[in-house]
Design an enzyme around this catalytic site. Sequence first.
Site, PDB file in Angstrom:
ATOM      1  N   GLU A 293      71.588  81.344  17.628  1.00  0.00           N
ATOM      2  CA  GLU A 293      71.029  82.591  18.163  1.00  0.00           C
ATOM      3  C   GLU A 293      71.967  83.761  17.878  1.00  0.00           C
ATOM      4  OE1 GLU A 293      71.005  84.885  22.339  1.00  0.00           O
ATOM      5  OE2 GLU A 293      71.071  82.696  22.409  1.00  0.00           O
TER       6      GLU A 293
ATOM      7  N   ASP B 136      70.767  86.863  15.587  1.00  0.00           N
ATOM      8  CA  ASP B 136      70.755  88.219  16.142  1.00  0.00           C
ATOM      9  C   ASP B 136      71.374  89.209  15.154  1.00  0.00           C
ATOM     10  OD1 ASP B 136      70.634  90.165  18.510  1.00  0.00           O
ATOM     11  OD2 ASP B 136      72.775  90.152  18.068  1.00  0.00           O
TER      12      ASP B 136
ATOM     13  N   ASP C 156      65.429  84.155  22.390  1.00  0.00           N
ATOM     14  CA  ASP C 156      66.651  83.501  21.910  1.00  0.00           C
ATOM     15  C   ASP C 156      66.328  82.440  20.854  1.00  0.00           C
ATOM     16  OD1 ASP C 156      68.065  85.040  23.675  1.00  0.00           O
ATOM     17  OD2 ASP C 156      68.469  83.435  25.112  1.00  0.00           O
TER      18      ASP C 156
ATOM     19  N   GLU D  20      65.492  84.010  17.471  1.00  0.00           N
ATOM     20  CA  GLU D  20      66.723  84.423  16.790  1.00  0.00           C
ATOM     21  C   GLU D  20      67.476  83.210  16.247  1.00  0.00           C
ATOM     22  OE1 GLU D  20      68.075  88.628  18.793  1.00  0.00           O
ATOM     23  OE2 GLU D  20      68.678  86.786  19.815  1.00  0.00           O
TER      24      GLU D  20
END
Length: 227
Positions: free
Chosen positions: A40, A44, A113, A116
Amino acid sequence: MNKAKNWLEKALQYRFVSIDLFKQALTHRSFSKKNNERLEFLGDAVLDFVVSEKLFELRPNATEGDLSKLRSFLVKETTLAELAFELDLGRHLILGSGELKAGGNRRESILSDALEAILGAIFLDQGFNAVREVINHIYSSRYIELPELSDLRDPKTKLQEWLQERKMALPSYELIQVLGKNHQQNFVVTCFVSEEAISTQGKSTTRRKAEQEAAQKMAKLLKEKIQ
């Protein structure tokens, strides 16, 4: 994992070389220590860059500040959760039994989450060009429907500006209740405008979201009453 693989190929138009990476991207910390949190983190960063690159192309005359606002709108938790819902990601998440019973596969934070994490896994699996293609694919409709900058102001800001234009006192916000257990709390907030002696209430999974909801209700109420 076959159903999840078939889903991924249809939804994201991508096929993993490493099934282990794909499985880890779907695994929540409630299920295993080998979970998607590190992926994640990577996803991101990759998402921020790809969206920034696309906005730079789509809005050649936008200032740095305007581009930042548009990017924030596109990569915020709510937008990511909406994309995850549209992709039916929640059905394929690997959650601990307690988290699953609590509805974790529908929770915005877990969905955003996980999305990502999948992007981070794709980056490790086949590199930057592959993940860029996936991101631009799932964001294609969002790019077409980019909002005007004036529409990106949050409800609290809009309410404050509306009151200031009329030389009215700014609203006050108060947290009046916290419901639920630590991992699944709801915050109840009031928004009060003293000059009109009226208040509205907002309820959400974070205090900030509850304040925004209360502000939105207040703006609507004031406009109906005064205009």
